[in-house]
Design a protein around this motif. Structure first.
Motif: not given
Length: 481
Positions: A8-10, A69-81, A179-187
């Motif tokens: 829920w924090v994520a 889907d190809l490189i990771g949803h977390r990585r794309v989201l953080l790049a977008g932010v 910062a928080v997404g980098w730490r808590i979002l699932p890889r």
């Protein structure tokens, strides 16, 4: 993720990131005249502050989802932010029109990366049906209520500061989210680029959607004549090329088989129509309050607060209850009936109407309708997504909404403009003519929503795949994120 609290924090982090992108669709509206004067925009050119954002945003959503889907949803989201935050700063520092428009293109690209994978991350973090329904409801409120909040926040910031802070406010939000997404979002898992990125398909799709959005948002000024039709024809040709490419590609950008499911196809059609109703109703209500009823910008912004509150209640509490008790189709039908009622009531606001007596009820019904409708739409749109395509299916659902919002707002604006112009030419006072045009625009929105209601009634399945009628459809995603 291991604990419910962490999930829920994520989710909160994801919603904050999404909120930034939604806010920036509407927050700049109140400052366009000031930007035009200070940065030297032409009267028509200032619309590119909006257009640049929407074209990049709408054009890249499906591609961004596949990239996730190809490189990771977390990585794309953080790049977008990161992209969104940096280009927000450059937008606020803009000294001329070109710099601001380029920055707005960058913001739109960042917004596409964020939005395309957010829903994918949600459905992979929350695999238990009841929790997933609740999480999607929370996200839906951010999606629906962000537009109203953008109008309010824009009015407050313009009252207290300058237009630059409409963009600078994204800096602390973006830094915290990253910062928080980098730490808590699932890889999570990722397929890897070796699994196949259909570059030709991506170019065809991005070009098609971008040209379509450009044609639609330009129709308000150019009309629906030859130039607009030529753009729409070009978009259609590129889209046909994309479909042909997807049928032949070894690893397609978007597996078109996903649309063979009635619920998924129906949900995307309803999303296309309903999001148009959302932005179209904001457009009509804003003009009604400011140019007919004479509200100041701050008054107008505050008038949307009840709509945002009822949207939150509907999407977080009412919609999940209806989905758990009656499933998505019934929740959609109930929400759309309320939504149509709101649009019809909006068409009955008198020329000298009072807020409490005449305006509040339609705004509350619109908020209740959209809040009830969006969560089941998103659940159905993602209902058959496998783990290796959840990002691109999420991007598709957001893309249909984005295109629908642009298209139906442009159609409504054209209806209002044509009706108002004809009445003024016949001798009707402009304020009264605009009022009648807005009423006709509201009826047009009601008709669009009635079509969405028909799709919900006759296209969607009556029951989900599960045996127990009291439980919502379980997702087909493999739990692994």
């Amino acid at each position: 993720m291991k604990t419910t609290r962490a999930r829920w924090v994520a989710l909160i982090v994801l919603c904050i990131g999404t909120l930034m992108t939604i806010l920036d669709e509407t927050i700049v509206n109140v400052a366009l005249p000031v930007m035009q004067e200070e940065l030297g925009f032409s009267p028509g050119g200032v619309s590119w502050v909006i257009n640049a954002y929407l074209i990049a945003y709408g054009g890249l959503l499906i591609f961004a989802g596949r990239l996730g889907d190809l490189i990771g949803h977390r990585r794309v989201l953080l790049a977008g932010v990161a992209i969104f935050t940096v280009t927000s700063v450059t937008a606020g520092l803009s000294q001329n029109a070109v710099m601001l428009v380029v920055s707005r293109f960058g913001q739109g690209a960042g917004a596409a990366l964020i939005t395309a994978v957010t829903l994918a991350l949600i459905v992979t973090m929350f695999t238990e049906p009841a929790e997933q329904t609740q999480a999607i409801g929370f996200y839906s409120f951010v999606f629906a209520g962000g537009g109203a909040l953008g109008l309010l926040l824009g009015g407050v910031l313009m009252q207290l500061t300058s237009w630059q802070w409409l963009f600078f406010i994204n800096l602390p939000i973006g830094l915290v989210s990253f910062a928080v997404g980098w730490r808590i979002l699932p890889r999570g898992r990722k397929l890897g680029l070796a699994a196949g990125l259909d570059v030709v398909g991506a170019v065809l799709l991005v070009s098609s959607v971008s040209l379509l959005v450009y044609a639609v948002i330009g129709a308000e000024h150019l009309g629906w004549g030859g130039t607009t039709l030529a753009y729409l024809g070009g978009a259609a040709i590129l889209l046909i090329g994309f479909v042909i490419r997807q049928r032949r590609a070894k690893v397609p950008l978007l597996d078109l088989a996903v649309l063979r499911d009635r619920d998924v196809a129906g949900a995307n059609v309803i999303q296309f129509l309903v999001t148009g109703g959302l932005y179209g109703s904001f457009f009509i209500a804003t003009l009604l309050l400011q140019q007919v009823l004479g509200y100041a910008p701050m008054q107008m912004a505050l008038s949307f607060v009840p709509l945002a509150v009822i949207t939150a209640i509907a999407s977080i509490l009412i919609a999940p209850f209806l989905v758990r008790r009656f499933r998505e189709r019934v929740a959609l039908v109930v929400g759309l009936l309320v939504y149509v009622a709101g649009a019809l009531l909006l068409a009955r606001v008198p020329l000298d109407g009072a807020y409490a007596a005449d305006v509040l009820a339609p705004l509350l019904l619109l908020g209740l309708g959209i809040g009830t409708v969006l969560p089941p739409i998103m659940s159905l749109a993602m209902s058959t997504a496998q783990e290796d395509e959840v990002g691109v299916v999420s991007g598709l659902a957001n893309s249909t909404g984005m295109i629908g919002g642009a298209l139906w707002t442009a159609v409504v604006a054209s209806v209002i403009g044509s009706a108002t112009g004809a009445l003024v030419a016949s001798g009707v006072v402009r304020r009264e003519a605009l009022h009648q045009g807005l009423m006709l625009g509201s009826l047009t929105l009601a008709a669009v929503l009635a079509v969405a209601l028909a799709v919900a009634l006759f296209v969607l399945r009556r029951r989900g795949d599960g045996a127990d009628g009291g439980e919502p459809r379980a997702q087909t995603l493999v739990a692994g994120h």
